[in-house]
Write a protein that holds these residues in place. Structure first.
Motif, PDB file in Angstrom:
ATOM      1  N   GLY A  43     -71.434  -0.174 -32.176  1.00 17.70           N
ATOM      2  CA  GLY A  43     -70.692  -0.777 -33.385  1.00 17.70           C
ATOM      3  C   GLY A  43     -69.326  -0.857 -33.130  1.00 17.70           C
ATOM      4  N   VAL A  44     -68.809  -0.768 -31.839  1.00 22.21           N
ATOM      5  CA  VAL A  44     -67.417  -0.848 -31.607  1.00 22.21           C
ATOM      6  C   VAL A  44     -67.557  -1.601 -29.938  1.00 22.21           C
ATOM      7  CG1 VAL A  44     -66.452   0.978 -33.101  1.00 22.21           C
ATOM      8  CG2 VAL A  44     -67.402   1.674 -30.603  1.00 22.21           C
ATOM      9  N   SER A  45     -66.327  -1.992 -29.675  1.00 21.06           N
ATOM     10  CA  SER A  45     -66.055  -2.483 -28.441  1.00 21.06           C
ATOM     11  C   SER A  45     -66.343  -1.585 -27.188  1.00 21.06           C
ATOM     12  CB  SER A  45     -64.675  -3.269 -28.481  1.00 21.06           C
ATOM     13  OG  SER A  45     -63.982  -2.054 -28.074  1.00 21.06           O
ATOM     14  N   GLN A  46     -66.727  -2.317 -25.957  1.00 22.76           N
ATOM     15  CA  GLN A  46     -66.885  -1.269 -24.727  1.00 22.76           C
ATOM     16  C   GLN A  46     -65.700  -0.559 -24.512  1.00 22.76           C
ATOM     17  OE1 GLN A  46     -69.105  -2.940 -21.654  1.00 22.76           O
ATOM     18  NE2 GLN A  46     -68.260  -1.697 -20.083  1.00 22.76           N
ATOM     19  N   PRO A  47     -64.683  -1.103 -24.642  1.00 15.76           N
ATOM     20  CA  PRO A  47     -63.222  -0.383 -24.409  1.00 15.76           C
ATOM     21  C   PRO A  47     -63.307   1.189 -25.037  1.00 15.76           C
ATOM     22  CG  PRO A  47     -62.523  -2.503 -24.045  1.00 15.76           C
ATOM     23  CD  PRO A  47     -64.131  -2.473 -24.697  1.00 15.76           C
ATOM     24  N   ALA A  48     -63.578   0.530 -26.677  1.00 13.10           N
ATOM     25  CA  ALA A  48     -63.421   1.999 -27.459  1.00 13.10           C
ATOM     26  C   ALA A  48     -64.544   2.881 -27.039  1.00 13.10           C
ATOM     27  CB  ALA A  48     -63.837   1.262 -28.973  1.00 13.10           C
ATOM     28  N   VAL A  49     -65.632   2.520 -26.738  1.00  9.06           N
ATOM     29  CA  VAL A  49     -66.655   3.297 -26.339  1.00  9.06           C
ATOM     30  C   VAL A  49     -66.265   4.158 -25.045  1.00  9.06           C
ATOM     31  CG1 VAL A  49     -69.081   3.381 -25.353  1.00  9.06           C
ATOM     32  CG2 VAL A  49     -68.721   2.127 -27.249  1.00  9.06           C
ATOM     33  N   SER A  50     -65.581   3.446 -24.111  1.00  9.26           N
ATOM     34  CA  SER A  50     -65.327   4.332 -22.921  1.00  9.26           C
ATOM     35  C   SER A  50     -64.269   5.025 -23.226  1.00  9.26           C
ATOM     36  CB  SER A  50     -64.754   3.072 -21.939  1.00  9.26           C
ATOM     37  OG  SER A  50     -65.805   2.118 -21.182  1.00  9.26           O
ATOM     38  N   LYS A  51     -63.572   4.911 -23.992  1.00 11.86           N
ATOM     39  CA  LYS A  51     -62.157   5.766 -24.612  1.00 11.86           C
ATOM     40  C   LYS A  51     -62.866   7.106 -25.246  1.00 11.86           C
ATOM     41  CE  LYS A  51     -57.768   6.001 -26.986  1.00 11.86           C
ATOM     42  NZ  LYS A  51     -56.989   5.343 -28.075  1.00 11.86           N
ATOM     43  N   HIS A  52     -63.919   6.819 -26.057  1.00 14.51           N
ATOM     44  CA  HIS A  52     -64.418   8.087 -26.814  1.00 14.51           C
ATOM     45  C   HIS A  52     -65.186   8.972 -25.573  1.00 14.51           C
ATOM     46  CE1 HIS A  52     -63.531   7.256 -30.882  1.00 14.51           C
ATOM     47  NE2 HIS A  52     -63.979   6.185 -30.938  1.00 14.51           N
ATOM     48  N   LEU A  53     -66.072   8.392 -24.695  1.00 16.98           N
ATOM     49  CA  LEU A  53     -66.401   9.018 -23.683  1.00 16.98           C
ATOM     50  C   LEU A  53     -65.507   9.403 -22.868  1.00 16.98           C
ATOM     51  CD1 LEU A  53     -69.058   6.312 -22.687  1.00 16.98           C
ATOM     52  CD2 LEU A  53     -69.822   8.308 -23.794  1.00 16.98           C
ATOM     53  N   GLY A  54     -64.394   9.072 -22.514  1.00 13.33           N
ATOM     54  CA  GLY A  54     -63.460   9.765 -21.810  1.00 13.33           C
ATOM     55  C   GLY A  54     -62.929  11.215 -22.595  1.00 13.33           C
ATOM     56  N   VAL A  55     -62.977  10.935 -23.997  1.00 12.14           N
ATOM     57  CA  VAL A  55     -62.436  12.230 -24.342  1.00 12.14           C
ATOM     58  C   VAL A  55     -63.548  13.260 -24.461  1.00 12.14           C
ATOM     59  CG1 VAL A  55     -61.750  13.204 -26.775  1.00 12.14           C
ATOM     60  CG2 VAL A  55     -60.827  10.970 -26.221  1.00 12.14           C
ATOM     61  N   LEU A  56     -64.720  12.940 -24.734  1.00  7.72           N
ATOM     62  CA  LEU A  56     -65.886  13.860 -24.435  1.00  7.72           C
ATOM     63  C   LEU A  56     -65.839  14.569 -23.149  1.00  7.72           C
ATOM     64  CD1 LEU A  56     -68.597  11.541 -26.470  1.00  7.72           C
ATOM     65  CD2 LEU A  56     -67.712  13.848 -27.382  1.00  7.72           C
ATOM     66  N   ARG A  57     -65.476  13.798 -22.185  1.00  8.31           N
ATOM     67  CA  ARG A  57     -65.878  14.182 -20.852  1.00  8.31           C
ATOM     68  C   ARG A  57     -64.605  14.955 -20.740  1.00  8.31           C
ATOM     69  NH1 ARG A  57     -64.398   9.678 -17.308  1.00  8.31           N
ATOM     70  NH2 ARG A  57     -62.364  10.218 -18.078  1.00  8.31           N
ATOM     71  N   ASP A  58     -63.475  14.976 -21.209  1.00  8.75           N
ATOM     72  CA  ASP A  58     -62.209  15.999 -21.337  1.00  8.75           C
ATOM     73  C   ASP A  58     -62.384  17.106 -21.911  1.00  8.75           C
ATOM     74  OD1 ASP A  58     -60.989  13.901 -19.559  1.00  8.75           O
ATOM     75  OD2 ASP A  58     -59.547  13.304 -20.909  1.00  8.75           O
ATOM     76  N   ALA A  59     -63.298  16.902 -22.804  1.00  5.71           N
ATOM     77  CA  ALA A  59     -63.689  18.273 -23.534  1.00  5.71           C
ATOM     78  C   ALA A  59     -64.817  19.077 -22.957  1.00  5.71           C
ATOM     79  CB  ALA A  59     -63.841  17.955 -24.928  1.00  5.71           C
ATOM     80  N   GLY A  60     -65.252  18.433 -22.132  1.00  2.00           N
ATOM     81  CA  GLY A  60     -66.545  19.007 -21.163  1.00  2.00           C
ATOM     82  C   GLY A  60     -67.943  18.895 -21.987  1.00  2.00           C
ATOM     83  N   LEU A  61     -67.852  17.833 -22.754  1.00  5.05           N
ATOM     84  CA  LEU A  61     -68.881  17.741 -23.756  1.00  5.05           C
ATOM     85  C   LEU A  61     -70.106  16.800 -22.853  1.00  5.05           C
ATOM     86  CD1 LEU A  61     -67.567  17.463 -27.161  1.00  5.05           C
ATOM     87  CD2 LEU A  61     -69.235  19.121 -26.416  1.00  5.05           C
ATOM     88  N   VAL A  62     -69.280  15.988 -21.993  1.00  4.97           N
ATOM     89  CA  VAL A  62     -70.201  14.955 -21.329  1.00  4.97           C
ATOM     90  C   VAL A  62     -70.057  15.087 -19.930  1.00  4.97           C
ATOM     91  CG1 VAL A  62     -70.810  13.552 -23.379  1.00  4.97           C
ATOM     92  CG2 VAL A  62     -68.726  12.832 -21.727  1.00  4.97           C
ATOM     93  N   SER A  63     -70.757  14.488 -18.844  1.00 12.91           N
ATOM     94  CA  SER A  63     -70.149  14.301 -17.495  1.00 12.91           C
ATOM     95  C   SER A  63     -70.860  12.750 -17.360  1.00 12.91           C
ATOM     96  CB  SER A  63     -70.942  15.224 -16.584  1.00 12.91           C
ATOM     97  OG  SER A  63     -72.135  14.879 -16.547  1.00 12.91           O
ATOM     98  N   ASP A  64     -70.000  12.372 -16.366  1.00 10.58           N
ATOM     99  CA  ASP A  64     -70.202  10.839 -15.885  1.00 10.58           C
ATOM    100  C   ASP A  64     -70.592  10.837 -14.270  1.00 10.58           C
ATOM    101  OD1 ASP A  64     -67.760  11.385 -14.883  1.00 10.58           O
ATOM    102  OD2 ASP A  64     -66.903   9.549 -15.424  1.00 10.58           O
ATOM    103  N   ARG A  65     -71.375   9.682 -14.291  1.00 13.56           N
ATOM    104  CA  ARG A  65     -71.951   9.422 -12.745  1.00 13.56           C
ATOM    105  C   ARG A  65     -71.802   7.940 -12.546  1.00 13.56           C
ATOM    106  NH1 ARG A  65     -76.892   8.212 -10.682  1.00 13.56           N
ATOM    107  NH2 ARG A  65     -77.862   7.877 -12.861  1.00 13.56           N
ATOM    108  N   HIS A  66     -70.928   7.606 -11.433  1.00 12.08           N
ATOM    109  CA  HIS A  66     -70.852   6.212 -10.961  1.00 12.08           C
ATOM    110  C   HIS A  66     -72.102   5.905 -10.052  1.00 12.08           C
ATOM    111  CE1 HIS A  66     -67.092   6.077 -13.022  1.00 12.08           C
ATOM    112  NE2 HIS A  66     -67.004   7.208 -12.559  1.00 12.08           N
ATOM    113  N   ALA A  67     -72.697   4.621 -10.324  1.00  9.29           N
ATOM    114  CA  ALA A  67     -73.991   4.126  -9.650  1.00  9.29           C
ATOM    115  C   ALA A  67     -73.765   2.927  -9.531  1.00  9.29           C
ATOM    116  CB  ALA A  67     -74.984   4.430 -10.216  1.00  9.29           C
ATOM    117  N   GLY A  68     -73.118   2.127  -8.546  1.00  8.86           N
ATOM    118  CA  GLY A  68     -72.837   0.696  -8.528  1.00  8.86           C
ATOM    119  C   GLY A  68     -71.557   0.565  -9.259  1.00  8.86           C
ATOM    120  N   ARG A  69     -71.867  -0.613 -10.210  1.00 13.19           N
ATOM    121  CA  ARG A  69     -70.758  -0.904 -11.165  1.00 13.19           C
ATOM    122  C   ARG A  69     -71.133  -0.229 -12.546  1.00 13.19           C
ATOM    123  NH1 ARG A  69     -70.084  -7.386 -11.012  1.00 13.19           N
ATOM    124  NH2 ARG A  69     -72.304  -7.380 -10.062  1.00 13.19           N
ATOM    125  N   GLN A  70     -72.083   0.470 -12.520  1.00 14.26           N
ATOM    126  CA  GLN A  70     -72.360   1.236 -13.729  1.00 14.26           C
ATOM    127  C   GLN A  70     -71.935   2.523 -14.013  1.00 14.26           C
ATOM    128  OE1 GLN A  70     -73.663   0.046 -16.380  1.00 14.26           O
ATOM    129  NE2 GLN A  70     -75.390  -1.539 -16.034  1.00 14.26           N
TER     130      GLN A  70
END
Lengths: 110, 143
Positions: A43-70
């Motif tokens: 329900g929000v834009s992709q930049p907003a989602v990415s920003k939230h995910l970044g905050v969660l990652r910095d807090a150690g609540l999520v981790s990210d994994r890059h695969a190709g462009r995803q």
């Protein structure tokens, strides 16, 4: 188990935002997902989602994994250890009980 | 290395109380007073006495008096029996009173084996909703 270096205060603050919390809950319930898939239902834009995910990652609540462009995100629920640790819960319990104890002692004065 | 969920842990809460040890001791050992600050109970100040603490949430703690030294030390077990290791608790609570110029230094130490964190995580998914519902209320107090 991953244990975040952050204390409960920062975890609470991180999860207090409803959109961010919803993203974290979805990752907990449904497992790893791409930013695109999360955005489609956020329900929000992709930049907003990415920003939230970044905050969660910095807090150690999520981790990210890059695969190709995803970029795939997954939850690290072990990061919540400071919140469910029984000793911190009991410490809070006793602090509140001691508040009541002091109130009682004042009344016993009279 | 010890498994985290079988590790013995200790909680210590201390407070300066502006009342003499005699009065504090009464609050710690008289059932009608214990009920006012802790929980409903059938406590008796006798080593070996078994009693229950009943919480407002309906939970019952199984306790046994281990040590009594009037106005100095009170120790009892504080166990919560549950088939679910995410809730079971086996511990000992010890209150230590030390007279001070302005009243009493109260020290509470709780030591034991708490709910299994691993199990708590396993069952956590179902509990996420309720858990997060409380987050906002709690977080409002944090700033």
């Amino acid at each position: 188990m991953c244990v975040t270096p952050l204390g409960p205060d920062l975890l609470f603050k991180t999860l207090a935002d409803p959109t961010r919390r919803a993203l974290f809950e979805r990752l907990c319930r449904e497992g790893e997902q791409t930013v695109g898939a999360l955005t489609a239902r956020a329900g929000v834009s992709q930049p907003a989602v990415s920003k939230h995910l970044g905050v969660l990652r910095d807090a150690g609540l999520v981790s990210d994994r890059h695969a190709g462009r995803q970029t795939h995100y997954r939850a690290l629920p072990g990061a919540l250890a400071p919140l469910v640790d029984w000793t911190s819960q009991m410490a809070g319990f006793w602090e509140r009980r001691f508040d009541d104890l002091e109130d009682l002692l004042k009344r016993m004065d009279q | 290395m010890t498994e985290p969920d079988t590790e013995k842990r200790t909680v210590v809460v201390e407070r300066e109380i502006a009342h003499p040890p005699e009065r504090l001791w009464r609050a710690l050992t008289q059932p009608h007073l214990i009920e006012e600050w802790l929980m409903k109970n059938d406590f008796a100040p006798t080593v070996g006495h078994r009693f229950k603490l009943t919480g407002e949430w309906g939970g019952v703690l199984d306790c046994e008096v281990l040590e009594i030294e009037p106005q100095r030390t009170l120790s009892y077990t504080w166990d919560f029996a549950s088939d679910d290791p995410a809730f079971a608790l086996e511990s000992v609570v010890t209150f230590t009173l030390t007279p001070t110029a302005s009243g009493t230094h109260l020290r509470m130490e709780q030591a034991g084996f708490g709910p299994s964190q691993k199990q708590a995580y396993g069952g956590a998914h179902a509990g996420w909703k309720a858990f997060f519902d409380k987050l906002e209320q709690v977080s409002a107090r944090i700033d």
